[in-house]
Design a protein around this motif. Structure first.
Motif, PDB file in Angstrom:
ATOM      1  N   GLU A  27       0.808  -1.143  -0.125  1.00  0.00           N
ATOM      2  CA  GLU A  27       0.005  -0.216  -0.042  1.00  0.00           C
ATOM      3  C   GLU A  27       0.858   1.239  -0.116  1.00  0.00           C
ATOM      4  O   GLU A  27       1.880   1.386   0.932  1.00  0.00           O
ATOM      5  CB  GLU A  27      -1.038  -0.055   1.358  1.00  0.00           C
ATOM      6  N   THR A  28       0.589   2.099  -1.106  1.00  0.00           N
ATOM      7  CA  THR A  28       1.314   3.368  -1.001  1.00  0.00           C
ATOM      8  C   THR A  28       0.374   4.475  -1.177  1.00  0.00           C
ATOM      9  O   THR A  28      -0.803   4.234  -2.116  1.00  0.00           O
ATOM     10  CB  THR A  28       2.290   3.410  -2.160  1.00  0.00           C
ATOM     11  N   ARG A  29       0.762   5.751  -0.700  1.00  0.00           N
ATOM     12  CA  ARG A  29      -0.242   7.039  -0.789  1.00  0.00           C
ATOM     13  C   ARG A  29       0.267   7.556  -2.242  1.00  0.00           C
ATOM     14  O   ARG A  29       1.510   7.718  -2.805  1.00  0.00           O
ATOM     15  CB  ARG A  29       0.191   7.913   0.215  1.00  0.00           C
ATOM     16  N   LEU A  30      -1.021   8.053  -3.025  1.00  0.00           N
ATOM     17  CA  LEU A  30      -0.904   8.526  -4.245  1.00  0.00           C
ATOM     18  C   LEU A  30      -0.953   9.973  -4.134  1.00  0.00           C
ATOM     19  O   LEU A  30      -0.215  10.712  -5.015  1.00  0.00           O
ATOM     20  CB  LEU A  30      -2.002   8.002  -5.499  1.00  0.00           C
ATOM     21  N   SER A  40      -8.544   5.108 -15.595  1.00  0.00           N
ATOM     22  CA  SER A  40      -8.573   5.229 -17.072  1.00  0.00           C
ATOM     23  C   SER A  40      -8.902   3.992 -17.758  1.00  0.00           C
ATOM     24  O   SER A  40      -8.346   3.039 -16.946  1.00  0.00           O
ATOM     25  CB  SER A  40      -7.152   6.089 -17.538  1.00  0.00           C
ATOM     26  N   PRO A  41      -9.415   3.698 -18.836  1.00  0.00           N
ATOM     27  CA  PRO A  41      -9.751   2.337 -19.324  1.00  0.00           C
ATOM     28  C   PRO A  41      -8.311   1.631 -19.594  1.00  0.00           C
ATOM     29  O   PRO A  41      -8.226   0.258 -19.462  1.00  0.00           O
ATOM     30  CB  PRO A  41     -10.332   2.555 -20.543  1.00  0.00           C
ATOM     31  N   ASP A  42      -7.330   2.309 -19.841  1.00  0.00           N
ATOM     32  CA  ASP A  42      -5.909   1.403 -20.057  1.00  0.00           C
ATOM     33  C   ASP A  42      -5.126   1.252 -18.779  1.00  0.00           C
ATOM     34  O   ASP A  42      -4.005   0.791 -18.398  1.00  0.00           O
ATOM     35  CB  ASP A  42      -4.892   2.412 -21.008  1.00  0.00           C
ATOM     36  N   GLY A  43      -5.501   1.953 -17.610  1.00  0.00           N
ATOM     37  CA  GLY A  43      -5.154   1.695 -16.206  1.00  0.00           C
ATOM     38  C   GLY A  43      -3.810   2.321 -15.916  1.00  0.00           C
ATOM     39  O   GLY A  43      -3.182   1.984 -15.064  1.00  0.00           O
ATOM     40  N   SER A  44      -3.412   3.410 -16.784  1.00  0.00           N
ATOM     41  CA  SER A  44      -2.240   4.178 -16.637  1.00  0.00           C
ATOM     42  C   SER A  44      -2.321   5.273 -15.694  1.00  0.00           C
ATOM     43  O   SER A  44      -1.558   5.999 -15.316  1.00  0.00           O
ATOM     44  CB  SER A  44      -1.617   4.614 -18.035  1.00  0.00           C
ATOM     45  N   THR A  63      -0.558   9.830 -12.857  1.00  0.00           N
ATOM     46  CA  THR A  63      -0.060   8.952 -13.243  1.00  0.00           C
ATOM     47  C   THR A  63       0.365   7.743 -12.217  1.00  0.00           C
ATOM     48  O   THR A  63       1.221   7.918 -11.413  1.00  0.00           O
ATOM     49  CB  THR A  63       1.113   9.267 -14.223  1.00  0.00           C
ATOM     50  N   VAL A  64      -0.261   6.402 -12.495  1.00  0.00           N
ATOM     51  CA  VAL A  64      -0.027   5.234 -11.722  1.00  0.00           C
ATOM     52  C   VAL A  64       1.596   5.208 -11.514  1.00  0.00           C
ATOM     53  O   VAL A  64       1.989   5.001 -10.311  1.00  0.00           O
ATOM     54  CB  VAL A  64      -0.552   4.241 -11.983  1.00  0.00           C
ATOM     55  N   ASP A  65       2.431   4.934 -12.682  1.00  0.00           N
ATOM     56  CA  ASP A  65       3.750   4.536 -12.294  1.00  0.00           C
ATOM     57  C   ASP A  65       4.622   5.384 -11.911  1.00  0.00           C
ATOM     58  O   ASP A  65       5.467   5.137 -11.119  1.00  0.00           O
ATOM     59  CB  ASP A  65       4.120   4.077 -13.654  1.00  0.00           C
ATOM     60  N   THR A  66       4.541   6.747 -12.142  1.00  0.00           N
ATOM     61  CA  THR A  66       5.558   7.828 -11.835  1.00  0.00           C
ATOM     62  C   THR A  66       4.889   8.556 -10.741  1.00  0.00           C
ATOM     63  O   THR A  66       5.711   9.332 -10.082  1.00  0.00           O
ATOM     64  CB  THR A  66       5.702   8.988 -13.030  1.00  0.00           C
TER      65      THR A  66
END
Length: 332
Positions: A27-30, A40-44, A63-66
Motif C-alpha cells: 500500500e502506498t499513498r498516491l 482510466s480504461p488503460d489503467g495508466s 500517473t500510476v507509475d510515476t
C-alpha cells in the motif's frame, strides 16, 4: 410510465466468507488528499477529486507509475465525481455550482463544455459513463423529478431509469456490458444507517440484491460477475464483494478498516481507494489486490426475496433480510 409486474425469486443471500476473501499488499499513498477515484480504461492514470493547490475541490490526474499529479480543471465553483469515456480521451464530471451541472473535458484539459439539455434550475450528480460511450448515467432532475437518468453526452437527450418518488437511488454504476446499472438506496449519504444495493435492468426495472449497514459506492468487477462496495463496521468503512448471480458476499481483511470507495483496476490486479480518518479522507492510496477464493464458505445468514420492484410508488412487501444475530422483518 408503464406499470410493471413484480417478479419474486427466493434465494439465499449473504453466504458470507469464513474469513477474508481478499486483502491488500504494498500500500502506498498516491496523493495527500483525494476522493472519488476513477481508473482510466488503460489503467495508466487515475482521475480524482481534491483541493491540493486550490481552495475548492477540482479534478486531478495522477500517473500510476510515476506518481506525477496534474491539475485538470480550474473552475469558479469547483468540480468532482470524474468518470472516463471508454476511449480514455475525455472525462465527464459534476460542476459544483448552483445548480450543479454535467461537464465534459478532454484528457489534456482542453475543450471543456457543459452537456446541453438541462432546464433552468435542474442539477446533475454522480455521473458514470457507459461502456459503449453513448450514454452517461447521472442522478438528475433534468426530466422533472430527481432520479437516475441516462444522458446522451453530445445532445443531452435523457431517458429516465428511476424516480425519487418511486425509489430513491443514487451512485449509479454501469455494468461492463452496458445493460444494467447498479445503484444505492438509503445509506449514510441519504441520512440512513441501512444501505441497499439495487440493479436497474432498464427504465423502471429495479432488483434489490443486498442490504446492510452503510452500503455505499458500488463498482463492478470480474467482467460483471461481482460488485465491490463499502459498508460500515465499527464506525469505519470497509470493502465487501457480492457475486451478482448467487448472492455470495465476502469481506476484506482487517487491515482494510477505514478504507473507502475501493475501485479495482481494469486488469483486476490493483485497487485505489480513499483513506478515511474519522470524518476526513486522509489521502488517495493504491495497493496490490490479493484474492483468497478458498475463503468462500457455506454459512447462510438468512434468505431474501430477490425481487423486481414494481416502480409505481406502491409500498413493497416486508421481506426477510440477513442478520448476524437473528432474522428480522423490515420494509425495504
Amino acid at each position: 410510465m408503464n406499470r410493471l409486474l413484480v417478479v419474486v425469486i427466493f434465494f439465499t443471500l449473504s453466504v458470507r466468507a469464513e474469513g477474508a476473501c481478499f486483502t491488500i499488499a504494498n500500500e502506498t499513498r498516491l496523493a495527500p488528499v483525494g476522493s472519488f477515484p476513477a481508473w482510466s480504461p488503460d489503467g495508466s492514470t487515475i482521475a480524482f477529486t481534491a483541493d491540493i493547490d486550490t481552495d475548492k475541490p477540482e479534478i486531478y490526474l495522477v500517473t500510476v507509475d510515476t506518481r506525477d499529479i496534474l491539475g485538470l480543471t480550474r473552475s469558479s465553483d469547483g468540480a468532482t465525481n470524474p468518470t472516463w469515456s471508454p476511449d480514455g480521451q475525455q472525462i465527464a464530471f459534476r460542476s459544483r455550482g448552483r445548480p450543479s451541472r454535467l461537464h465534459i473535458i478532454a484528457r489534456d484539459g482542453s475543450s471543456e463544455r457543459e452537456v446541453p439539455g438541462a432546464p433552468s434550475g435542474s442539477s446533475d450528480f454522480e455521473p458514470d459513463w457507459s461502456p459503449d460511450g453513448s450514454r452517461i448515467a447521472v442522478v438528475s432532475n433534468r426530466l422533472g423529478e430527481m432520479g437516475i437518468i441516462t444522458v446522451d453526452p453530445v445532445t443531452g437527450e435523457g431517458e429516465r431509469w428511476s424516480s425519487e418518488r418511486e425509489l430513491k437511488l443514487d451512485q449509479p454504476a454501469w455494468s461492463p456490458n452496458g445493460t444494467t446499472i447498479a445503484a444505492v438506496g438509503g445509506g449514510v449519504f441519504q441520512g440512513e444507517i441501512e444501505g441497499r444495493l439495487y440493479l436497474l435492468h432498464g427504465p423502471g426495472q429495479a432488483e434489490l440484491i443486498a442490504r446492510g449497514v452503510g452500503y455505499q459506492w458500488p463498482h463492478w468487477i470480474d467482467d460483471g460477475r461481482a460488485i465491490i462496495y463499502s459498508y460500515l463496521r465499527r464506525s469505519t468503512f470497509r470493502p465487501g464483494v457480492i457475486e451478482v448471480d448467487n448472492g455470495i458476499e465476502c469481506e476484506a481483511g482487517p487491515e482494510w478498516g477505514g478504507r473507502a470507495n475501493p475501485i479495482v483496476s481494469p486488469d483486476g490486479q490493483r485497487v485505489v481507494f480513499s483513506g478515511r480518518d474519522g470524518e476526513e479522507f486522509d489521502g488517495l492510496w493504491i495497493a496490490d489486490l490479493i484474492r483468497s477464493p478458498s475463503a468462500v464458505g457455506e454459512q447462510s445468514w438468512g434468505t431474501l426475496k430477490r425481487e423486481h420492484v414494481k416502480m409505481d410508488g406502491q409500498p413493497r412487501p416486508a421481506i426477510r433480510i440477513p442478520s448476524a444475530s437473528k432474522p428480522m422483518i423490515v420494509n425495504p
